[in-house]
Design an enzyme around this catalytic site. Structure first.
Site, PDB file in Angstrom:
ATOM      1  N   TYR A  80       0.853  -1.191   0.000  1.00 32.24           N
ATOM      2  CA  TYR A  80       0.000   0.000   0.000  1.00 32.24           C
ATOM      3  C   TYR A  80       0.882   1.233   0.000  1.00 32.24           C
ATOM      4  CZ  TYR A  80      -3.394   3.495   1.615  1.00 32.24           C
ATOM      5  OH  TYR A  80      -4.185   4.609   1.736  1.00 32.24           O
TER       6      TYR A  80
ATOM      7  N   ASP B 145       9.428   2.944  -0.054  1.00 31.45           N
ATOM      8  CA  ASP B 145       8.339   3.579   0.678  1.00 31.45           C
ATOM      9  C   ASP B 145       8.453   3.141   2.141  1.00 31.45           C
ATOM     10  OD1 ASP B 145       6.089   4.545   1.851  1.00 31.45           O
ATOM     11  OD2 ASP B 145       4.661   3.557   0.506  1.00 31.45           O
TER      12      ASP B 145
ATOM     13  N   LYS C 200       4.245   8.637   9.271  1.00 31.21           N
ATOM     14  CA  LYS C 200       3.989   7.972  10.549  1.00 31.21           C
ATOM     15  C   LYS C 200       4.991   8.397  11.640  1.00 31.21           C
ATOM     16  CE  LYS C 200       1.011   4.630   8.456  1.00 31.21           C
ATOM     17  NZ  LYS C 200       1.055   3.981   7.159  1.00 31.21           N
TER      18      LYS C 200
END
Ligand SMILES: *Cc1c(COP(=O)(O)O)cnc(C)c1O
Length: 425
Positions: free
Chosen positions: A142, A237, A265
């Site tokens: 994702y 990523d 995050k």
């Protein structure tokens, strides 16, 4: 009536599904989402004042535990000085310096407000830099919800992706190739056939959005070698893995120097902050220096930067990631033991402050393998643990997260709770 249920019903009237991000709705596990009233350390309290040991941690950011006093203080101090300016600040320079210091592959970095923006911008940048259109991603990884990345594999070995969401024109995904994670042959065949048209390869260097899945050493090596050989940009990523699996991130663990890296995050310490950065020659293509456009009204927001800087400084304490790693390894091992005692097939894995457990005999290596787990059993276990006051991710395809506030004693308590839960399901 439960206050959680009351809020969920009220919320559904005015918010689609009652939530502002789909996984929060408990769709896969059923039941009522817990509305969080407050959180501290490893714990949160729901609207009914029930206390939970939290293994979601805002899906990764809460690596220091919730409401760490030094992070909260940094945000409070920043707020007093103004919430947003639309002009540069010293904090932005300081956090960029910190990121460049921690990640040797990152020579320059730009701040944005979400992981989605970071990945979307790196894709645009890679295309602008190479002058090529094709991008490669892996099934089950994702990378946020921008159009060209909301794509699933077509049928057949070498196919272009199909949109995995309504509202995404097939034209937006026709340049996206979807390959299998850990499949070195498919990767090299793809480069042999289309290598000079591929702008970039983007991957979760340790996948955490199809449960926890690690890449093989050969896969990682092939990715770097093939992208280099064909002049494609390698994008790590690390929105989830960055500063969570290790201080040097997944790229440090792999001994790989990617061309571009995305962060999110942990880097924002719980505030909306993300970043992308890498080689100076590539980053130099972004406006105002180059012709690849990228911008943001709230980019580098002073409160977010303050939370991020405080977090980055605190996680550099000696032994921080070693402690996280020991504890999540013990949790993963303890869950597998507890399941074995109850005769439940379960495997598990961990890295740094991330863990995964799978209701299947062996640890999966791809999306196809991850989806071959026992979902009804997962649901039963999830709810049994919730009753025990342990909040796991409400989906069998998400990794779990621990914070430094998850002490060894709390990990043992969790394993004991799992033993009781397995006995009851
Ligand atoms: C969470 C995540 C994103 C998206 O970040 P948002 O801040 O939710 O937009 C992108 N990539 C990975 C690997 C993620 O885990």
């Amino acid at each position: 009536m439960s206050r959680n249920l009351e809020l969920f019903e009220r919320g559904k009237q005015v918010i689609p599904g009652g939530v502002n991000s789909p996984v929060r709705a408990f769709g896969q596990v059923g039941g009522t989402p817990r509305f969080v009233k407050r959180a501290e350390g490893a714990w949160f309290w729901d609207a009914d004042d029930k206390q939970y040991l939290d293994y979601v941690g805002s899906w990764g950011p809460a690596i220091l535990g919730h409401a760490h006093p030094e992070v909260v203080k940094a945000v409070q101090d920043a707020a007093v000085g103004g919430l947003s300016f639309g002009a540069p600040t010293e904090g932005e320079v300081a956090i960029a310096e910190e990121i460049c210091k921690l990640l040797p592959s990152v020579e320059q970095v730009r701040l944005v407000s979400s992981g989605t923006e970071a990945t979307m911008s790196t894709i645009r940048l890679a295309r602008g830099f190479t002058g090529r259109d094709l991008i490669v991603k892996f099934e089950g990884c994702y990378h946020g919800h921008s159009d060209s990345l909301l794509v699933k594999a077509g049928s057949g070995l070498l196919t272009f992706g199909n949109p995995s969401s309504g509202g995404v024109p097939a034209d937006c995904t026709k340049h996206t190739l979807v390959l299998q994670y850990n499949d070195v042959n498919q990767l090299s065949d793809t480069f042999k056939e289309l290598g000079d048209k591929i702008a970039c390869v983007i991957l979760e260097p340790i996948a955490g959005n199809m449960n926890l899945i690690k890449p093989s050493a050969e896969f990682v090596k092939a990715l770097r070698a093939l992208t280099e050989q064909y002049g494609a940009v390698l994008i790590y990523d690390e929105v989830m893995t960055g500063f969570r699996v290790a201080l040097e991130c997944a790229q440090g663990l792999h001994g790989i120097t990617p061309d571009l890296t995305t962060l999110g995050k942990v880097v924002g310490g719980g505030m909306p902050l993300a970043a992308f950065g890498g080689r100076a020659d590539i980053m130099g293509k972004i406006a105002p220096l180059g012709n690849v456009y990228q911008a943001g009204t709230l980019s580098g927001n002073p409160l977010s930067v303050a939370a991020g800087l405080a977090t980055l400084r605190l996680i550099q304490q000696p032994g921080f990631h070693a402690a996280l790693g020991t504890r999540s390894a013990r949790l993963a091992q303890g869950l597998a033991e507890a399941a074995r005692e109850a005769g439940v097939p379960l495997s598990s894995d961990s890295v740094g402050g991330m863990f995964g457990f799978y209701f299947s005999e062996s640890v999966p290596a791809s999306y196809a393998e991850a989806t071959r787990c026992d979902i009804p059993r997962f649901k039963a276990f999830f709810h049994a643990m919730l009753d025990e006051g342990v909040y796991l991710a409400p989906s069998a395809y998400e990794a779990g997260f621990i914070s430094i506030a998850h002490t060894e004693a709390l990990i043992e308590d969790t394993i004991a709770a799992a033993r009781r839960a397995f006995a009851n399901i």
